[in-house]
Scaffold this motif. Structure first.
Motif, PDB file in Angstrom:
ATOM      1  N   LYS A  91       0.838  -1.212   0.000  1.00 12.23           N
ATOM      2  CA  LYS A  91       0.000   0.000   0.000  1.00 12.23           C
ATOM      3  C   LYS A  91       0.869   1.257   0.000  1.00 12.23           C
ATOM      4  N   ALA A  92       1.942   1.218   0.784  1.00  9.21           N
ATOM      5  CA  ALA A  92       2.858   2.369   0.844  1.00  9.21           C
ATOM      6  C   ALA A  92       3.543   2.568  -0.508  1.00  9.21           C
ATOM      7  N   HIS A  93       3.958   1.467  -1.144  1.00  8.58           N
ATOM      8  CA  HIS A  93       4.617   1.568  -2.455  1.00  8.58           C
ATOM      9  C   HIS A  93       3.658   2.112  -3.516  1.00  8.58           C
ATOM     10  N   LEU A  94       2.388   1.701  -3.452  1.00 13.41           N
ATOM     11  CA  LEU A  94       1.406   2.171  -4.438  1.00 13.41           C
ATOM     12  C   LEU A  94       1.282   3.692  -4.422  1.00 13.41           C
ATOM     13  N   LYS A  95       1.421   4.272  -3.234  1.00 12.69           N
ATOM     14  CA  LYS A  95       1.326   5.743  -3.118  1.00 12.69           C
ATOM     15  C   LYS A  95       2.603   6.433  -3.606  1.00 12.69           C
ATOM     16  N   ALA A  96       3.751   5.777  -3.424  1.00 10.03           N
ATOM     17  CA  ALA A  96       5.024   6.473  -3.621  1.00 10.03           C
ATOM     18  C   ALA A  96       5.757   6.137  -4.926  1.00 10.03           C
ATOM     19  N   ARG A  97       5.620   4.915  -5.447  1.00 13.38           N
ATOM     20  CA  ARG A  97       6.479   4.484  -6.563  1.00 13.38           C
ATOM     21  C   ARG A  97       5.875   4.789  -7.928  1.00 13.38           C
ATOM     22  N   LYS A  98       6.740   5.232  -8.819  1.00 16.82           N
ATOM     23  CA  LYS A  98       6.336   5.496 -10.215  1.00 16.82           C
ATOM     24  C   LYS A  98       7.065   4.504 -11.138  1.00 16.82           C
ATOM     25  N   ASN A  99       6.568   4.395 -12.358  1.00 14.51           N
ATOM     26  CA  ASN A  99       7.174   3.556 -13.408  1.00 14.51           C
ATOM     27  C   ASN A  99       7.206   2.070 -13.031  1.00 14.51           C
ATOM     28  N   ILE A 100       6.218   1.635 -12.235  1.00 14.43           N
ATOM     29  CA  ILE A 100       6.113   0.231 -11.826  1.00 14.43           C
ATOM     30  C   ILE A 100       4.776  -0.329 -12.304  1.00 14.43           C
ATOM     31  N   ASP A 101       4.798  -1.551 -12.879  1.00 15.68           N
ATOM     32  CA  ASP A 101       3.568  -2.174 -13.396  1.00 15.68           C
ATOM     33  C   ASP A 101       3.198  -3.459 -12.661  1.00 15.68           C
ATOM     34  N   GLN A 102       4.195  -4.105 -12.041  1.00 14.02           N
ATOM     35  CA  GLN A 102       3.949  -5.452 -11.534  1.00 14.02           C
ATOM     36  C   GLN A 102       4.580  -5.675 -10.155  1.00 14.02           C
ATOM     37  N   ILE A 103       3.867  -6.445  -9.322  1.00 13.46           N
ATOM     38  CA  ILE A 103       4.375  -6.879  -8.015  1.00 13.46           C
ATOM     39  C   ILE A 103       4.733  -8.353  -8.132  1.00 13.46           C
ATOM     40  N   ASN A 104       5.924  -8.740  -7.672  1.00 14.33           N
ATOM     41  CA  ASN A 104       6.337 -10.143  -7.660  1.00 14.33           C
ATOM     42  C   ASN A 104       6.726 -10.517  -6.234  1.00 14.33           C
ATOM     43  N   LEU A 105       5.908 -11.327  -5.594  1.00 12.97           N
ATOM     44  CA  LEU A 105       6.164 -11.777  -4.215  1.00 12.97           C
ATOM     45  C   LEU A 105       6.980 -13.070  -4.262  1.00 12.97           C
ATOM     46  N   ILE A 106       8.066 -13.108  -3.481  1.00  6.88           N
ATOM     47  CA  ILE A 106       8.906 -14.315  -3.411  1.00  6.88           C
ATOM     48  C   ILE A 106       8.776 -14.896  -2.012  1.00  6.88           C
ATOM     49  N   LYS A 107       8.303 -16.152  -1.924  1.00  8.46           N
ATOM     50  CA  LYS A 107       8.110 -16.736  -0.586  1.00  8.46           C
ATOM     51  C   LYS A 107       8.681 -18.147  -0.506  1.00  8.46           C
ATOM     52  N   HIS A 108       9.017 -18.542   0.699  1.00  9.35           N
ATOM     53  CA  HIS A 108       9.553 -19.883   0.951  1.00  9.35           C
ATOM     54  C   HIS A 108       9.334 -20.184   2.430  1.00  9.35           C
ATOM     55  N   GLU A 109       8.965 -21.406   2.750  1.00  9.35           N
ATOM     56  CA  GLU A 109       8.637 -21.726   4.145  1.00  9.35           C
ATOM     57  C   GLU A 109       9.840 -21.609   5.081  1.00  9.35           C
ATOM     58  N   LYS A 110      11.066 -21.660   4.535  1.00  7.25           N
ATOM     59  CA  LYS A 110      12.264 -21.577   5.386  1.00  7.25           C
ATOM     60  C   LYS A 110      12.818 -20.161   5.491  1.00  7.25           C
ATOM     61  N   PHE A 111      12.127 -19.179   4.942  1.00  7.64           N
ATOM     62  CA  PHE A 111      12.576 -17.792   5.089  1.00  7.64           C
ATOM     63  C   PHE A 111      12.525 -17.370   6.562  1.00  7.64           C
ATOM     64  N   ASN A 112      13.549 -16.624   6.998  1.00  6.77           N
ATOM     65  CA  ASN A 112      13.500 -15.927   8.280  1.00  6.77           C
ATOM     66  C   ASN A 112      13.997 -14.511   8.008  1.00  6.77           C
ATOM     67  N   ARG A 113      13.904 -13.630   9.001  1.00  6.38           N
ATOM     68  CA  ARG A 113      14.198 -12.217   8.740  1.00  6.38           C
ATOM     69  C   ARG A 113      15.660 -12.001   8.330  1.00  6.38           C
ATOM     70  N   SER A 114      16.571 -12.737   8.935  1.00  2.93           N
ATOM     71  CA  SER A 114      17.981 -12.605   8.560  1.00  2.93           C
ATOM     72  C   SER A 114      18.199 -13.043   7.116  1.00  2.93           C
ATOM     73  N   ALA A 115      17.531 -14.130   6.730  1.00  2.00           N
ATOM     74  CA  ALA A 115      17.689 -14.656   5.370  1.00  2.00           C
ATOM     75  C   ALA A 115      17.126 -13.692   4.327  1.00  2.00           C
ATOM     76  N   THR A 116      15.930 -13.149   4.570  1.00  2.00           N
ATOM     77  CA  THR A 116      15.335 -12.239   3.577  1.00  2.00           C
ATOM     78  C   THR A 116      16.132 -10.934   3.486  1.00  2.00           C
ATOM     79  N   PHE A 117      16.643 -10.485   4.608  1.00  2.00           N
ATOM     80  CA  PHE A 117      17.484  -9.284   4.663  1.00  2.00           C
ATOM     81  C   PHE A 117      18.732  -9.496   3.799  1.00  2.00           C
ATOM     82  N   HIS A 118      19.356 -10.658   3.940  1.00  2.52           N
ATOM     83  CA  HIS A 118      20.569 -11.004   3.200  1.00  2.52           C
ATOM     84  C   HIS A 118      20.263 -11.199   1.709  1.00  2.52           C
TER      85      HIS A 118
END
Length: 548
Positions: A53-80
């Motif tokens: 929702k925040a990106h929709l208000k602020a970002r320009k020149n964007i057409d698509q959202i791509n969510l990447i998920k995995h059951e073994k993700f943790n915050r350190s892993a996604t940050f890295h």
């Protein structure tokens, strides 16, 4: 075990509204890629819906959202993995990145099972993006690109982070100091392969971001990165095209930058200089430089000058830096500091190999060291060495032959050649291209590069031809440099004021050899045209193999 999933929606409010609030990923660590036709943004979050929702208000020149998920993700892993993706997207060159450096971490901490995420899971993730055509290139192609290796989003070592923080602090403080004639000077020293250009790229990107921030002490500053090296200049310009907060106009060669600022009669705020050992220390009217010293002129034209410098990489007498000349300019500056970078990053070699190369630079020949993780080999013929380089290039990419500048005069159909002294074999050499750096052109695996096409860059394997200027005195058991055989005549212009000209010329040749030998990440191969030197090296090599 579950696989990586990539789910895509149009970048619209309706897409976000339709997401079922029971979806597990809504309060689970995820990564996402927002992309348009030409631009992209990469992020990570645990509050996916709110973040979109925040990106929709602020970002320009964007057409698509791509969510990447995995059951073994943790915050350190996604940050890295977010930081890693940003680097690879930059090297992929499909999109201009909207990311700022603060969304990518300079330093990723260790965490549980990091190698699994760093290697296995990232490879799977990239393959998924490649299959879905969100990226253009496979990983190995990107990893061999200069633009990837000098990415301003690269993960830095603790030593590099400390340096970056010191430079930012120095710039923020000294840019406010009113200087008289000369600005403040920060000298960062380090020899080949310690990661000087990588940290400079990161620093300059952060400086340019802060120049756009109203609250920053660097707000509205006018800053430049200068490099007196055509191939490095091309790489920096390439990076500027891929990063939204960098502009091509802020990268320059020293002479044009000096002449432009003098003509406009104004001072820049901060000037960074990569490969400062290539700055001129004498006038060069042919190239339109009429001052006495590049650095001195830059100090007059900026409030702050930050230079990356290695005395052991000077390649021309008109750039010959003595410690005294640099000390004099430090004293002239309003304020100065120094910093040493020491950890070797490029070569995956042990200390024995590094010490062997350093001893060679001092004209000492040591027994050939053994290293299980780094291939160091001497060849009987240049043809055999070239064949081995081609094999390594097929397997690992970015493997090339380079040569000392000893073959300039023999022209044959408009091409220069490196000639084998104990056979008929010859290789075209020292070709250049206006668009691509030499080693990134696939066809250059069939050529030999020079010091000017390769300085500052990595190769996976390097084959070094030591030409007629490098000899061995069997009676004295030492290396001899015949400066008359070194054909880079431009390197020898500007002898005025040099006490021992032959010693200075010798230093230029030895510096060039040292740079060539330290190009290879995984291995160094040597062919020498002098029979006595080749025989001695082969003898040492045989003795080393016998003792294994």
């Amino acid at each position: 075990m579950s696989a990586i999933e990539v789910i895509s929606w149009p970048f619209k409010q309706e897409s976000i509204s339709k997401i079922n609030n029971t979806e597990q990923y809504l309060n689970y660590p995820v990564i996402y890629v927002l992309n348009g036709n030409k631009e992209a943004y990469i992020g990570e979050t645990v509050y996916f819906k709110n973040r979109m929702k925040a990106h929709l208000k602020a970002r320009k020149n964007i057409d698509q959202i791509n969510l990447i998920k995995h059951e073994k993700f943790n915050r350190s892993a996604t940050f890295h993995l977010e930081t890693k993706l940003i680097n690879y997207f930059l090297g992929d060159e499909k999109y201009t990145l909207q990311n700022k450096s603060k969304t990518a971490s300079d330093f990723t901490h260790n965490y549980y099972n990091k190698p699994y995420y760093d290697q296995q899971l990232f490879i799977e993730l990239w393959q998924k993006l490649y299959d879905q055509k969100l990226v253009n290139h496979e990983l190995h192609t990107i990893e061999n690109k200069d633009i990837f290796k000098l990415s301003p989003f690269k993960e830095l070592s603790i030593e590099q982070i400390e340096l970056k923080e010191k430079v930012l602090e120095f710039c923020e403080k000294q840019v406010k100091v009113s200087s008289e004639e000369y600005g403040s000077l920060l000298v960062i020293e380090g020899e080949a392969g310690v990661g000087k250009s990588v940290v400079l790229s990161s620093i300059f990107n952060t400086i340019q971001e802060r120049a756009e921030e109203a609250s920053s002490p660097l707000s509205q500053t006018e800053n430049y990165l200068a490099v007196n090296h055509e191939e490095m200049f091309k790489t920096y310009k390439g990076i500027a095209k891929q990063v939204k907060h960098l502009k091509g106009k802020n990268f320059a060669k020293p002479t044009p930058l000096i002449n432009t600022l003098q003509k406009q009669n104004k001072k820049a705020d901060i000037i960074f200089v990569d490969e400062a050992h290539l700055l001129l220390t004498k006038p060069d009217t042919y190239n339109n430089f009429h001052g006495n010293n590049h650095l001195e002129e830059l100090l007059k034209l900026a409030k702050v000058v930050v230079i990356i410098y290695d005395q052991g990489q000077v390649l021309k007498l008109k750039s010959l830096w003595g410690a005294a000349a640099l000390e004099q300019l430090k004293r002239k500056s309003t304020y100065h500091e120094e910093y040493q970078l020491t950890n070797q990053f490029r070569m995956q070699a042990n200390d024995d190999v590094i010490n062997w190369i350093n001893a060679f630079k001092n004209k000492q020949l040591l027994p050939i060291p053994q290293d299980k993780n780094y291939e160091f080999k001497v060849f009987e013929t240049m043809e055999d060495m070239h064949e081995k380089i081609k094999v390594q290039n097929n397997e690992f990419g970015l493997s090339r032959v380079v040569s000392t500048f000893d073959y300039l005069h023999k022209k044959d159909g408009g091409t220069y050649y490196v000639n084998e002294s104990n056979g008929e074999y010859k290789m075209p050499w020292n070709t250049t291209s206006t668009k691509y750096t030499w080693a990134e052109k696939p066809e250059t695996v069939n050529e030999a590069g020079s010091i000017y096409t390769i300085q500052g860059f990595d190769l996976n394997y390097v084959g070094v031809v030591l030409g007629p200027s490098v000899k061995y005195d069997t009676a004295k058991d030492e290396i001899v440099i015949d400066t008359s055989k070194y054909m880079d005549k431009g390197a020898y212009t500007g002898t005025e004021g040099i006490a021992n000209v032959n010693e200075a010329k010798e230093k230029i040749v030895l510096n060039s050899i040292n740079i060539l030998m330290k190009r290879g990440i995984k291995g160094l191969y040597i062919y020498t045209s002098d029979d006595a030197l080749r025989n001695k090296l082969l003898e040492y090599q045989k003795a080393g193999e016998t003792h294994e």
